[in-house]
Write an enzyme that holds these catalytic residues in place. Sequence first.
Site, PDB file in Angstrom:
ATOM      1  N   ASP A  25      -4.742   2.138  -9.470  1.00 34.46           N
ATOM      2  CA  ASP A  25      -4.327   1.432  -8.260  1.00 34.46           C
ATOM      3  C   ASP A  25      -4.914   0.040  -8.092  1.00 34.46           C
ATOM      4  O   ASP A  25      -4.748  -0.570  -7.033  1.00 34.46           O
ATOM      5  CB  ASP A  25      -4.645   2.274  -7.028  1.00 34.46           C
ATOM      6  CG  ASP A  25      -6.134   2.516  -6.841  1.00 34.46           C
ATOM      7  OD1 ASP A  25      -6.882   2.355  -7.818  1.00 34.46           O
ATOM      8  OD2 ASP A  25      -6.548   2.858  -5.722  1.00 34.46           O
ATOM      9  N   GLU A  26      -5.568  -0.499  -9.109  1.00 35.15           N
ATOM     10  CA  GLU A  26      -6.068  -1.867  -8.972  1.00 35.15           C
ATOM     11  C   GLU A  26      -6.159  -2.552 -10.322  1.00 35.15           C
ATOM     12  O   GLU A  26      -6.316  -1.910 -11.357  1.00 35.15           O
ATOM     13  CB  GLU A  26      -7.420  -1.904  -8.255  1.00 35.15           C
ATOM     14  CG  GLU A  26      -8.542  -1.210  -8.979  1.00 35.15           C
ATOM     15  CD  GLU A  26      -9.889  -1.405  -8.287  1.00 35.15           C
ATOM     16  OE1 GLU A  26     -10.178  -2.515  -7.807  1.00 35.15           O
ATOM     17  OE2 GLU A  26     -10.660  -0.433  -8.244  1.00 35.15           O
ATOM     18  N   ASP A  31      -5.143  -4.618  -5.145  1.00 32.97           N
ATOM     19  CA  ASP A  31      -5.671  -3.284  -4.839  1.00 32.97           C
ATOM     20  C   ASP A  31      -4.657  -2.583  -3.938  1.00 32.97           C
ATOM     21  O   ASP A  31      -4.388  -3.044  -2.823  1.00 32.97           O
ATOM     22  CB  ASP A  31      -7.032  -3.416  -4.149  1.00 32.97           C
ATOM     23  CG  ASP A  31      -7.751  -2.082  -4.035  1.00 32.97           C
ATOM     24  OD1 ASP A  31      -7.286  -1.109  -4.652  1.00 32.97           O
ATOM     25  OD2 ASP A  31      -8.773  -2.032  -3.330  1.00 32.97           O
TER      26      ASP A  31
END
Length: 362
Positions: free
Chosen positions: A110-111, A14
């Site tokens: 983003d993860e 993350d």
Amino acid sequence: MPETAPLRKIIHIDMDAFYASVEQRDHPEYLGKPIVVGGLPEGRGGVVATASYEARKFGVRSAMPSKKAQQLCPHAIFVRPRFAVYKEVSQQIRAIFSRYTDLIEPLSLDEAYLDVTEDKLNIGSAIDIAQEIKAAIKEELQLTASAGVSVNKFVAKIASDINKPDGLKFIGPSAIQTFMEKLPVEKFYGVGKVTADKMKRMNLHTGLDLKQLSEQEMIRHFGKTGLFYYQIVRGIDNRPVQPHRETKSVGAEDTFAYDLTTTEEMFSHLDKIAATVASRLERYQLKGRTVTIKVKYSDFRQITRSQSFTLPTGDEITIAETAKQLLTGTDLTDVRIRLLGITLSNFNIADKEEGTDQLRLF
């Protein structure tokens, strides 16, 4: 005796305050300052996409109205999002992941989950792989990421949030039961505020409390997700990392600083949104059969309207004109519109893309 399947090695990566961190990296004058990425607070104001850790210290959070963020942190610097840049950086991060495994399931820009049970470089240790990935992201992209490592997706995701920012947390098989029992219910991934409040009214505050309910009781109180809660509180999550997920929709939406009151304004914005949708469809090489518009009024009442075609389309003009017809089909008498969105769905079965990546314009 049947052989026991080996424990999986799952990493959840993350990125830390991703959009804000990219802005601080690209604009050195923002370093160390409270940055809020999202809608500007002027006019009626937009919504916060993310905030730097300097802004979070003042209570600024994602999905918060920008006006509220400005009240909490008057000296915050508001920055319009640059989604094209974030997507490019996301692809660079994905390239780092792929050095170690092809089993990558992106959840957003983003993860992502990584299954490194069998890694490409034969490193063997998921902890070592997570450390290497974090170091590569920091060295090559000047960004930081937090990692959670465990034997399943659920525990790995919770672990990645424990030591943010720039953290790494390993929760091994022997520690899962104790960890889950101590975990507050609101920290369970998938338990939203409404469900958490319901649990607390039932005097269920921790994983240990949830563990006292039978499987039937969990289903009776929480429906189908009750079975999921029953399993995860015991550390059971057999969901595989899915590297290829079918795209359900591609769309864009815009929340306006001021209410739209004229048809001309509405049509003008629909043209812009349709252009964004068409561009993304072309990039993904997708065509859809169903156009859906989303309309949110000034009183937050929301409606959707859809139209389907026999043949799939990705044509900007067709999308825009269909959206306008759908909007015209609603009652536009004395309305004030704060948000418009267009989504294309019902793609060809053969059309695939890694994850649903729906653009949101602030």
